[in-house]
Scaffold this active site. Structure first.
Site, PDB file in Angstrom:
ATOM      1  N   GLU A 198       0.900  -1.241  -0.039  1.00  0.00           N
ATOM      2  CA  GLU A 198      -0.104   0.222   0.177  1.00  0.00           C
ATOM      3  C   GLU A 198       0.878   1.237   0.080  1.00  0.00           C
ATOM      4  OE1 GLU A 198      -0.206  -2.365   2.286  1.00  0.00           O
ATOM      5  OE2 GLU A 198      -0.536  -1.522   4.293  1.00  0.00           O
ATOM      6  N   ASN A 199       2.260   1.191   0.189  1.00  0.00           N
ATOM      7  CA  ASN A 199       3.129   2.268   0.121  1.00  0.00           C
ATOM      8  C   ASN A 199       3.148   2.607  -1.581  1.00  0.00           C
ATOM      9  OD1 ASN A 199       4.358  -0.073   0.113  1.00  0.00           O
ATOM     10  ND2 ASN A 199       6.411   1.020   0.204  1.00  0.00           N
TER      11      ASN A 199
END
Lengths: 217, 218
Positions: free
Chosen positions: A48-49
């Protein structure tokens, strides 16, 4: 948790992931699934980064400082990978474009409520991306130990820790059992080899619905 | 045209009480050189808007360890014991925000929007005290835009107009934070001439960027 139990849970998670799925795995136990995806099945993992197409960990000495996963560990990119900013990453998550997310839990209950981000007065790390993931993913799978380190059931009638999301969990995979969250309650679908249905009932605070045939996994 | 300045000049613009949106994720893609210059100057009472409080020795964690932060809007503190200790001691006030919501609230400010409607946090403590809006049969939390005075970000290359490219997962929150600063300062590995960046590969248009600082990080 012993390695064989982690592997067993990882293998069982992997069965839920289908060819072509986009999947986000929480840090820790859920990442075991990566080692159990069958050959010929392509699952694209999101971090999710800001990445899709996460590959295996790099060999020692080949780490790239600009290549980490959401847990801060070094990763590699598979062919077909893409990078994007954090807002796009959470548009993917919240917008329903992720087929499945697998997360750890402190508690999960009969209604599919999940608590995994804080223990008041003890541990306040923050929710990070967990609330968005549980809200937006098409399928939310919890992977965890059935009981905490004091032997208390983590599968409850009602969560008493602050919730991560309400009624979003559909499947619970533990070292003892696989439980499906249904409108009627928790169905005991499978039990781990070597255990009995009674073992699982005894270790579970929530009431379980027991079908005629409970399979082993 | 973006102006090229030193990290010390960038740090000197920041005043006690400034609200700063800082890019990076667990210190990857963090503007370390500018952070070090702020630490060197010792400007206190800062409000930071960040995805995570990073590590004690890397990223925005250094601002926390040096007691320069009085409040923060952040999604994750788990990797930094100092911020948790300061929070428990009442030295720092924290608003914990789901990461996707945080990004949209910052983006909204940069985009001239008053806020966003999100389902994330419904049925949890996140919705407490907030307006719930029913739209076409679905509930959403009204989350206001997050304003900032400065955005301090990290990119790979800048041209002299401030057009930016990024490197891999070091992109993360940087293009979002870049939109939201009244003044945006980009720390970069390399500055190139106008025309040298392929316009197709520019991620942050230079219109968002006021100042450029060359990184000292190896």
């Amino acid at each position: 948790m012993a390695n064989d139990k982690r592997a067993m849970i990882g293998a069982r998670i992997a069965k839920e992931l289908k060819d072509g799925d986009y999947v986000n795995l929480g840090i820790g136990l859920p990442t075991e699934a990566v080692n159990h995806i069958p050959k010929g099945v392509q699952v694209l993992f999101q971090s999710e980064n800001g990445m899709l197409g996460v590959g295996p960990n790099p060999a020692a000495g080949e780490e790239d400082k600009d290549m980490i996963n959401a847990g801060g560990g070094f990763i590699t990119a598979l062919p077909g990978a893409s990078f994007f900013d954090s807002a796009t990453s959470f548009a993917i998550i919240r917008g329903g474009h992720i087929d499945a997310t697998v997360l750890g839990a402190l508690q999960v209950d009969m209604e599919g409520n999940l608590a995994n981000w804080m223990i008041p007065g003890k541990m306040v790390p923050g929710m990070g991306g967990a609330m968005d993931l549980v809200t937006g993913a098409k399928k939310v799978i919890v992977a965890m130990e059935h009981c905490d380190k004091n032997g208390n059931s983590k599968v409850l009638t009602k969560c008493n820790l602050p919730l991560t999301a309400k009624a979003k969990v559909s499947l619970i995979i533990t070292d003892m059992a696989v439980l499906q969250v249904t409108p009627e309650g928790l169905v005991l679908c499978e039990i781990a080899e070597g255990l009995s249905v009674d073992d699982v009932i005894k270790a579970t605070e929530a009431k379980l619905i027991i079908p005629q045939n409970v399979k082993y996994f | 045209m973006a102006k090229i300045i030193s990290a010390a000049e960038a740090a000197a613009m920041i005043q006690p009480g400034s609200r700063i949106a800082i890019g990076g994720f667990l210190a990857v893609g963090a503007p370390e050189t500018i952070i070090d210059a702020i630490v060197e100057l010792g400007t206190k009472d800062l409000h930071m808007i960040v995805i995570a409080s990073d590590w004690e020795t890397r990223g925005v964690g250094k601002l926390v360890v040096n007691h320069l932060i009085k409040s923060a809007q952040v999604s994750h503190l788990g990797t930094n014991k100092a911020i948790q200790a300061q929070m428990n001691a009442g030295e720092i006030s924290i608003e914990l925000i789901p990461q996707g919501t945080l990004m949209e609230r910052v983006r909204a400010y940069g985009a001239g929007l008053g806020g966003v409607l999100t389902p994330t946090g419904l049925g949890t403590v996140v919705e407490e005290g907030k307006q719930i809006i029913l739209l076409e049969g679905k509930s959403y939390i009204l989350e206001p835009a997050i304003a900032s005075d400065f955005a301090i970000i990290r990119a790979q290359k800048a041209d002299k107009l401030g057009n930016l490219t990024y490197s891999k997962t070091a992109r993360n929150s940087n293009p979002i934070m870049a939109m939201a600063g009244k003044i945006t300062i980009a720390e970069v590995d390399e500055i190139v001439e106008i025309g040298e960046l392929d316009p197709e590969l520019v991620v942050s248009p230079g219109v968002f960027v006021n100042y450029i600082v060359i990184t000292k990080e190896q």
